[in-house]
Write a protein that holds these residues in place. Structure first.
Motif, PDB file in Angstrom:
ATOM      1  N   LYS A   1      40.441 -29.000 -48.715  1.00 21.06           N
ATOM      2  CA  LYS A   1      41.577 -29.208 -47.813  1.00 21.06           C
ATOM      3  C   LYS A   1      41.310 -30.367 -46.866  1.00 21.06           C
ATOM      4  O   LYS A   1      40.196 -30.488 -46.313  1.00 21.06           O
ATOM      5  CB  LYS A   1      41.831 -27.946 -47.013  1.00 21.06           C
TER       6      LYS A   1
ATOM      7  N   ASN B   1      42.999 -32.879 -43.614  1.00 25.57           N
ATOM      8  CA  ASN B   1      44.015 -32.901 -42.581  1.00 25.57           C
ATOM      9  C   ASN B   1      45.068 -33.960 -42.860  1.00 25.57           C
ATOM     10  O   ASN B   1      46.238 -33.770 -42.560  1.00 25.57           O
ATOM     11  CB  ASN B   1      43.388 -33.167 -41.220  1.00 25.57           C
ATOM     12  N   GLN B   2      44.630 -35.067 -43.406  1.00 24.35           N
ATOM     13  CA  GLN B   2      45.525 -36.202 -43.528  1.00 24.35           C
ATOM     14  C   GLN B   2      45.641 -36.681 -44.969  1.00 24.35           C
ATOM     15  O   GLN B   2      44.686 -36.633 -45.730  1.00 24.35           O
ATOM     16  CB  GLN B   2      44.989 -37.361 -42.683  1.00 24.35           C
TER      17      GLN B   2
ATOM     18  N   GLY C   1      48.411 -29.909 -43.811  1.00 23.36           N
ATOM     19  CA  GLY C   1      47.249 -30.417 -44.510  1.00 23.36           C
ATOM     20  C   GLY C   1      47.558 -30.685 -45.975  1.00 23.36           C
ATOM     21  O   GLY C   1      48.655 -30.455 -46.460  1.00 23.36           O
TER      22      GLY C   1
ATOM     23  N   THR D   1      38.063 -30.536 -44.681  1.00 25.74           N
ATOM     24  CA  THR D   1      37.771 -29.589 -43.602  1.00 25.74           C
ATOM     25  C   THR D   1      37.254 -28.275 -44.168  1.00 25.74           C
ATOM     26  O   THR D   1      36.349 -27.673 -43.612  1.00 25.74           O
ATOM     27  CB  THR D   1      39.015 -29.332 -42.748  1.00 25.74           C
TER      28      THR D   1
ATOM     29  N   THR E   1      47.602 -33.004 -36.179  1.00 23.58           N
ATOM     30  CA  THR E   1      47.420 -32.031 -37.246  1.00 23.58           C
ATOM     31  C   THR E   1      48.584 -32.043 -38.219  1.00 23.58           C
ATOM     32  O   THR E   1      48.627 -31.286 -39.169  1.00 23.58           O
ATOM     33  CB  THR E   1      47.291 -30.600 -36.676  1.00 23.58           C
TER      34      THR E   1
ATOM     35  N   VAL F   1      50.658 -33.199 -41.207  1.00 28.17           N
ATOM     36  CA  VAL F   1      50.351 -33.991 -42.401  1.00 28.17           C
ATOM     37  C   VAL F   1      51.204 -35.208 -42.534  1.00 28.17           C
ATOM     38  O   VAL F   1      50.841 -36.150 -43.219  1.00 28.17           O
ATOM     39  CB  VAL F   1      50.558 -33.218 -43.724  1.00 28.17           C
TER      40      VAL F   1
END
Lengths: 228, 168, 462
Positions: free
Chosen positions: B9, B11-12, B138, B163, C448, C450
């Motif tokens: 996973k 975040n971006q 995410g 993460t 946070t 996306v």
């Protein structure tokens, strides 16, 4: 193939309503009682419309018996979603009771307002139930009905003629209204036979058809005026 | 033996892209990976499309079928029991056209729905890698792994900044 | 617009929008119980009508149709709120549509379900309704496709199928969120409805494609549905029904009442579910401008319809005309004009008056006005047929009023239950909207989130 038609001589009509009574007896029309009648739920396959001409005191009542006009381009027929009404080859506007689901669209689209709906299951108080005509079905609640030109009489005469190996004679078939009329207002017969009485009368220059400007091609010709 | 998956996973999206680049370099088949998000991500696709979607063709074929169906229904049902009504022809082009129009649209609707389900092989209730935390944001990259390349996959996703990493 | 929206993370959006699904207040139970009672009235009254005969309704000769068909047309009109408006806004990519589409599409679906009860209720022999379904049967008889009622049947079924699909497709990802956030008996339900949705890139591409195809298909279907409903009247030869502009006139009226219903629903949802951050004044303002446009269009069509009748001066038509303008139906007629034009026009046109409470009141008035409009189209014509001897009168019976009025409760009940079952604002579309907005602003939202896209990631085409 015969082509059934009718003439109605309004100059002869006295407004006695014998035709209305005869129709009730012949076609098992229910009587609905005063309350329902006041609501506009009577069954009168034929009715005598009364109009006043002139101003009092020079006033004249005009009577016009109106029944299903059996239009050749009947607005009521194509709007039925379940084919409960259609045109027979001999020109009758047939109503098939057991096919009807009761949308009442046909009645809304009838410019003559001659279709009648059975709002409740009909009943006849004794001894009226003894006089029902066995040749005509009793309609249940929730279906549409209307003048059939006494189709039961037409078919019986045709069957008799067939048994006797002859053609149906002019005047042999009389709908109940025509039979009961003391003034001989109503004449019924085969329009395809040029010599039949109804044929001759319908060609008269006294003739006009009700609301014919709507393009419904009615099979009933009204005769009036012309000094008859 | 069912396939084992690494669910990483990020975040971006940019981190997920970096991970995917590394994974591709390490020899993972791009067709075998899945990228999951909580919403459609605008921008370049994460992975090359296996096969472009044919949903439009599905809709068109459904419309064509509906058109033929409606036309036949309105025409042949009238001919099967011909009744003259109101002096109109037994088969009237105007009304047949109306029915055909509606069934054409119905065909397109049903075919689009069917095409979507077929192309995505849905409904499917088991056996596909999934991380429920993706609905809270995410990007989750699902990579198939075996004992042979587990290490390479692990390195790639950690280097890109994953993460959490789940092995299922 | 999104510019004033606080920056929410997905987790917060999920919490806010799924909240009403899992937390139920006492008021909700009381209201639902009451609505259930009202809805029961419909079915009890209908049961009595089936038992004793259609005569329980106040119809007669010549007024063979009445409250049932009026209310049928009314609900089918309301159904144009959702799908049509949502589809138009999607096609033109109006970003402000995002919090509106779900509640609009739900209106469509439930209004259609409610509306399509009426053709059944009004049948003389309702138990034989399946004779209208085209299937090979022992009677060897197919339905008559020349009848406008059959067009109705086919068109409404197409529209209902399309609307349910169009409601369901964008719901799939939300069902997946609900699946992942719910526990207990709800979880298997959402699991089934989510169909195994995971949110992969392949899935998103295809879902968005399917939704855009559906939007394109549903617009012409919606237009055709209300046109065909109007043809139930326009195909006849009756005075003031046989009109060529009935198709567009009804479509405009439908969208008009539909937007009004949508605004009412949005005000309720916003208040009860505390979604003030999501449904902002701008959404009401934009919809109110659309409502104003429809009010003007409605007035234009009504004026045209009556002007042409008056100028033509045809006797049978004039009888119906005067009965509406100055006769028995005049109070209803002028109330309709007040509700549909005289009140909404200033309220919606003057910026200072275009506030949420006033929009709400104008919308309620419009629903009354549009119901009256359908009544005034149907009944005055029926009670004034061509032959004056047959002029009649019509007043609905208690059975009719109970059924017609009760369906309002039935509709609201379904809508209430739906709000407990699905988020009333599409979660993923709302998130996508934030993403688009952040890109337009060229700034980065909450880290946070996306949707934060690195500059190199932005596709120049977007």
């Amino acid at each position: 193939m015969p082509s059934w038609g009718m003439t109605v001589d309004t100059d002869r009509c006295t407004g006695c309503e014998a035709c209305v009574v005869a129709c009730h007896a012949e076609n098992n029309l229910p009587t609905v009682g005063p309350e329902q009648a006041a609501m506009g739920r009577t069954h009168q396959w034929i009715r005598v419309e009364r109009y006043w001409e002139g101003e009092f005191p020079n006033i004249k009542a005009k009577f016009m018996p109106v029944m299903c006009q059996q239009c050749d381009a009947a607005p009521c027929e194509p709007v039925c979603p379940v084919n409960a009404t259609y045109h027979t080859p001999d020109g009758l506007n047939a109503q098939v009771y057991n096919r009807c689901v009761g949308t009442r669209f046909c009645a809304n689209n009838c410019p003559y307002t001659v279709r009648f709906f059975t709002w409740f299951t009909p009943s006849w108080d004794s001894p009226m139930n003894e006089q029902l005509n066995p040749d005509v079905s009793i309609r249940t609640s929730g279906i549409m009905e209307k003048c059939t030109f006494c189709v039961q009489r037409i078919r019986r005469a045709q069957d008799t003629a067939k048994d006797e190996k002859r053609a149906v004679k002019d005047g042999e078939i009389k709908p109940a209204c025509a039979q009961a009329c003391p003034a001989k207002v109503i004449v019924f017969g085969d329009l395809s036979d040029e010599d039949s009485e109804v044929s001759k009368l319908s060609r008269s220059n006294r003739g006009r058809r009700l609301l014919e400007e709507l393009g419904t091609r009615p099979r009933v010709v009204y005769l009036s005026g012309g000094g008859a | 033996m069912s396939q084992t998956w690494c669910l990483a996973k990020f975040n971006q999206p940019v981190e997920a892209r970096a991970a995917i680049r590394r994974l591709l370099q390490s020899g993972v088949d791009p067709q075998s990976m899945d990228v999951m998000t909580s919403q459609p991500i605008h921008g370049e696709p994460f992975l090359p499309e296996k096969k472009p979607t044919k949903l439009f063709a599905w809709a068109l074929s459904g419309a064509a079928l509906g058109m033929i169906g409606g036309f036949s229904l309105a025409t042949f049902s009238a001919l099967a029991y011909p009744l003259v009504k109101g002096g109109m022809p037994i088969v009237a082009p105007w009304t047949v056209g109306l029915i055909t129009y509606e069934t054409t649209m119905l065909g397109a609707v049903l075919a689009t729905l069917a095409g979507l389900l077929v192309e995505l092989r849905l409904p499917s209730f088991s056996g596909r890698p999934y991380d429920p935390s993706v609905v809270d944001g995410g990007v989750v990259v699902a990579v198939p792994y075996s004992d042979r390349n587990r290490k390479a996959v692990e390195e790639a996703v950690h280097a890109a900044g994953a993460t959490t990493v789940n092995w299922v | 617009m999104a510019a004033e929206t606080p920056r929410f993370t997905e987790a917060r959006i999920n919490r806010d929008l799924l909240g009403p699904l899992f937390k139920t207040s006492a008021i909700y139970y009381v209201t639902t119980g009451f609505l259930l009672l009202v809805a029961m009235v419909v079915f009890v009254a209908w049961g009595l009508q089936l038992k004793y005969g259609i005569g329980m309704a106040g119809k007669n000769r010549p007024s063979y149709w009445g409250l049932y068909i009026t209310t049928f047309v009314f609900w089918i009109g309301i159904s144009h709120a959702g799908t049509l408006i949502s589809a138009i806004l999607r096609v033109v990519q109006a970003e402000w549509r995002r919090p509106i589409t779900r509640c609009a599409e739900a209106i469509t679906t439930f209004a259609l379900v409610t509306g399509s009860l009426f053709p059944l209720i009004h049948l003389g022999r309702a138990w034989l309704f399946y004779w209208m379904i085209p299937f090979p049967n022992s009677r060897h008889l197919w339905p008559n496709f020349q009848s406008p009622l059959m067009w109705d049947f086919i068109a409404i079924n197409t529209y209902l199928t399309g609307s349910v699909t169009y409601l369901y497709l964008p719901m799939i990802p939300d069902m997946a969120v609900a699946r992942d956030k719910s526990t207990g008996w709800r979880q298997p339900m959402y699991r089934t409805l989510a169909l195994g949705w995971r949110g992969t890139e392949r899935e998103w591409v295809r879902l968005e494609k399917a939704i855009s195809i559906m939007a394109l298909v549903i617009i012409p279907v919606a237009v055709s549905v209300h046109t065909i409903v109007s043809w139930d009247f326009a195909m006849t030869v009756m005075p003031m029904w046989h009109s060529t502009i009935f198709g567009p006139y009804f479509v405009v009226g439908a969208i008009f009442s539909g937007i009004a219903a949508l605004l009412i629903a949005m005000v309720m949802i916003r208040k009860y579910f505390k979604l003030e951050h999501y449904l902002q004044p701008v959404h009401f303002d934009n919809l109110a401008k659309m409502l104003l446009t429809m009010s003007l269009l409605w007035f234009y069509f009504t004026f045209t319809e009556y002007l042409v009748t008056w100028y033509g001066n045809e006797p049978a038509e004039m009888t119906v005309f005067w009965s509406k303008i100055s006769g028995r139906y005049a109070p209803m007629f002028w109330l309709m004009v007040i509700c549909n034009f005289i009140i909404p026009f200033p309220v919606l046109a003057i910026k200072k008056l275009r506030t949420i409470p006033l929009i709400f009141m104008a919308s309620c008035g419009i629903l009354v006005g549009m119901w009256l409009e359908r009544f005034l189209i149907i009944v005055p014509t029926l009670v004034h047929p061509y032959l004056p001897y047959n002029y009649g009168h019509y007043w609905p019976s208690y059975t009719e009023m109970a059924i017609a009025g009760g369906t309002l409760g039935f509709f609201v009940l379904m809508y209430f239950l739906f709000a407990k079952f699905s988020p009333m604002i599409s979660i993923w579309e709302y998130e996508e909207g934030l993403q688009v907005a952040s890109k337009h602003r060229g700034e980065l939202p909450d880290p946070t989130f996306v949707g934060q896209i690195a500059p190199g990631d932005v596709h120049p085409g977007h």
